[in-house]
Design a protein around this motif. Structure first.
Motif, PDB file in Angstrom:
ATOM      1  N   VAL A 163      53.885  56.073  79.319  1.00 51.06           N
ATOM      2  CA  VAL A 163      53.577  54.632  78.767  1.00 51.06           C
ATOM      3  C   VAL A 163      54.827  53.775  79.223  1.00 51.06           C
ATOM      4  O   VAL A 163      56.173  54.267  79.609  1.00 51.06           O
ATOM      5  N   SER A 164      54.656  52.718  80.009  1.00 53.82           N
ATOM      6  CA  SER A 164      55.566  51.905  80.690  1.00 53.82           C
ATOM      7  C   SER A 164      55.943  50.512  79.709  1.00 53.82           C
ATOM      8  O   SER A 164      56.950  50.294  79.029  1.00 53.82           O
ATOM      9  N   GLU A 165      54.779  49.360  79.920  1.00 55.19           N
ATOM     10  CA  GLU A 165      55.024  48.241  79.297  1.00 55.19           C
ATOM     11  C   GLU A 165      53.655  47.439  79.106  1.00 55.19           C
ATOM     12  O   GLU A 165      52.510  48.362  79.263  1.00 55.19           O
ATOM     13  N   GLY A 166      53.518  46.375  78.517  1.00 53.49           N
ATOM     14  CA  GLY A 166      52.419  45.706  78.132  1.00 53.49           C
ATOM     15  C   GLY A 166      51.963  44.749  79.426  1.00 53.49           C
ATOM     16  O   GLY A 166      52.702  44.725  80.355  1.00 53.49           O
ATOM     17  N   GLY A 167      50.870  43.885  79.057  1.00 48.54           N
ATOM     18  CA  GLY A 167      50.653  42.770  79.953  1.00 48.54           C
ATOM     19  C   GLY A 167      51.333  41.934  80.465  1.00 48.54           C
ATOM     20  O   GLY A 167      51.817  41.779  81.833  1.00 48.54           O
ATOM     21  N   THR A 168      52.174  41.184  79.711  1.00 48.48           N
ATOM     22  CA  THR A 168      53.517  40.577  79.573  1.00 48.48           C
ATOM     23  C   THR A 168      54.560  40.540  78.830  1.00 48.48           C
ATOM     24  O   THR A 168      55.073  39.704  78.411  1.00 48.48           O
ATOM     25  N   TRP A 169      54.702  42.115  78.477  1.00 50.05           N
ATOM     26  CA  TRP A 169      55.701  42.173  77.375  1.00 50.05           C
ATOM     27  C   TRP A 169      56.235  43.668  77.611  1.00 50.05           C
ATOM     28  O   TRP A 169      55.737  44.561  78.186  1.00 50.05           O
ATOM     29  N   ASN A 170      57.186  43.767  77.063  1.00 46.41           N
ATOM     30  CA  ASN A 170      57.899  45.317  76.899  1.00 46.41           C
ATOM     31  C   ASN A 170      57.436  45.802  75.715  1.00 46.41           C
ATOM     32  O   ASN A 170      57.002  45.243  74.623  1.00 46.41           O
ATOM     33  N   VAL A 171      57.084  47.019  75.557  1.00 46.74           N
ATOM     34  CA  VAL A 171      56.789  47.824  74.134  1.00 46.74           C
ATOM     35  C   VAL A 171      57.993  48.760  73.801  1.00 46.74           C
ATOM     36  O   VAL A 171      58.661  48.959  74.792  1.00 46.74           O
ATOM     37  N   ALA A 172      58.077  49.066  72.681  1.00 47.62           N
ATOM     38  CA  ALA A 172      58.992  49.950  72.141  1.00 47.62           C
ATOM     39  C   ALA A 172      58.145  50.652  71.006  1.00 47.62           C
ATOM     40  O   ALA A 172      57.216  50.248  70.363  1.00 47.62           O
ATOM     41  N   PRO A 183      60.600  52.928  76.282  1.00 41.33           N
ATOM     42  CA  PRO A 183      59.944  53.880  77.321  1.00 41.33           C
ATOM     43  C   PRO A 183      60.888  53.818  78.681  1.00 41.33           C
ATOM     44  O   PRO A 183      61.275  52.894  79.154  1.00 41.33           O
ATOM     45  N   GLU A 184      61.110  54.957  79.119  1.00 43.35           N
ATOM     46  CA  GLU A 184      61.772  55.242  80.436  1.00 43.35           C
ATOM     47  C   GLU A 184      60.859  55.414  81.545  1.00 43.35           C
ATOM     48  O   GLU A 184      60.040  56.407  81.683  1.00 43.35           O
ATOM     49  N   ALA A 185      60.704  54.364  82.150  1.00 49.55           N
ATOM     50  CA  ALA A 185      59.735  53.793  83.019  1.00 49.55           C
ATOM     51  C   ALA A 185      60.048  52.605  84.068  1.00 49.55           C
ATOM     52  O   ALA A 185      60.710  52.025  83.635  1.00 49.55           O
ATOM     53  N   PRO A 186      59.188  52.561  84.860  1.00 48.35           N
ATOM     54  CA  PRO A 186      59.427  51.268  85.782  1.00 48.35           C
ATOM     55  C   PRO A 186      58.954  50.270  85.070  1.00 48.35           C
ATOM     56  O   PRO A 186      57.605  49.912  85.040  1.00 48.35           O
ATOM     57  N   VAL A 187      59.853  49.256  84.452  1.00 46.52           N
ATOM     58  CA  VAL A 187      59.511  48.000  83.890  1.00 46.52           C
ATOM     59  C   VAL A 187      60.298  46.968  84.132  1.00 46.52           C
ATOM     60  O   VAL A 187      61.272  47.216  84.618  1.00 46.52           O
TER      61      VAL A 187
END
Length: 260
Positions: A163-172, A183-187
């Motif tokens: 899992v990385s992020e949302g459409g125009t938002w970060n996720v946690a 999430p540790e990912a390219p975001v």
């Protein structure tokens, strides 16, 4: 109102942005008192991304002046977007465009936080994810597909299953011990994400989709929405009144804004 370098923008100046779609931006929520949470971080983002996209320097004080001008007479709260692009950019020789200009637009802001969000997981990875760029086709296409499936937005999962992020938002997420997990990912390094990381205990770790669905709670975050609970990921529902989410919402609202 839309201005380019502090003046009303002409159609011919907008055509390259519409047809070539090369540039970067930041969006900032302006509070009733005119202050902006994370203003310094927003300016740092614009300066950093300008060097990456245009190989050019950007004067943040000049940007602040244009934003102040655009906000005159505007009702608040509102969201101001600053887009950096060069009207001379072309598809054949984009490297020749090295004199970016400042486009400022203002729109009304919704309440904080908005209603909880149902997200549909979709395999997608943004181009150059560390830059908040205007290349939104893929993200908006995924959002549209999620909405046609009766969800509010898309939650991106990379080809590696993370899992990385949302459409125009970060996720946690909030794990079963009550710790916030980013999430540790390219975001995109979101400004609101950075502010929350300064004000709440957290950890950064890889999160698979299966692990995400096993979390105690989840939320989306950006400057426009603050801390927005996720009520579901695919067919898995989450509580939207989790005590950690309530604490995060209060913590975010307590962060003082900066003046332009």
């Amino acid at each position: 109102m839309v201005t380019l370098d502090g003046k009303p923008v002409a159609v011919e100046d907008l055509l390259p942005l519409a047809l070539t779609n090369m540039g970067h931006f930041t969006s900032m929520r302006v509070a009733e008192d005119g202050s902006i949470r994370g203003l310094t971080l927003h300016m740092e983002r614009l300066v950093r991304d300008c060097k990456i996209v245009w190989s050019a320097d950007l004067d943040p004080d000049r940007v602040r002046d244009y934003v102040r001008q655009a906000l005159e007479g505007q009702s608040r709260p509102c969201v101001v977007r600053v887009t950096i692009y060069d009207p001379k950019v072309g598809m054949g020789r984009p490297a020749d465009a090295n004199q970016p200009r400042v486009l400022v637009s203002v729109r009304s802001a919704g309440p904080l936080p908005p209603e909880p969000l149902r997200a549909k997981s979709m395999v997608y990875e943004r181009d150059l994810p560390e830059v908040k760029h205007v290349g939104l086709f893929g993200a908006l296409h995924a959002r549209g597909a999620a909405q046609r499936a009766d969800f509010g937005d898309a939650l991106f999962v990379g080809k590696d299953g993370l899992v990385s992020e949302g459409g125009t938002w970060n996720v946690a997420f909030v794990d079963q011990e009550g710790t916030v997990v980013w999430p540790e990912a390219p975001v995109l390094p979101g400004v609101t994400m950075a502010l929350l990381q300064q004000h709440a205990e957290h950890r950064i770790a890889t999160v698979t989709l299966e692990q995400a669905k096993g979390m105690a709670a989840a939320f989306a975050t950006n400057t426009s929405i603050g801390v927005r609970p996720l009520s579901a990921i695919d067919d898995i529902e989450f509580p939207t009144e989790h005590p950690v989410l309530n604490q995060l919402q209060k913590a975010y609202l307590s962060i003082p804004g900066e003046t332009l």
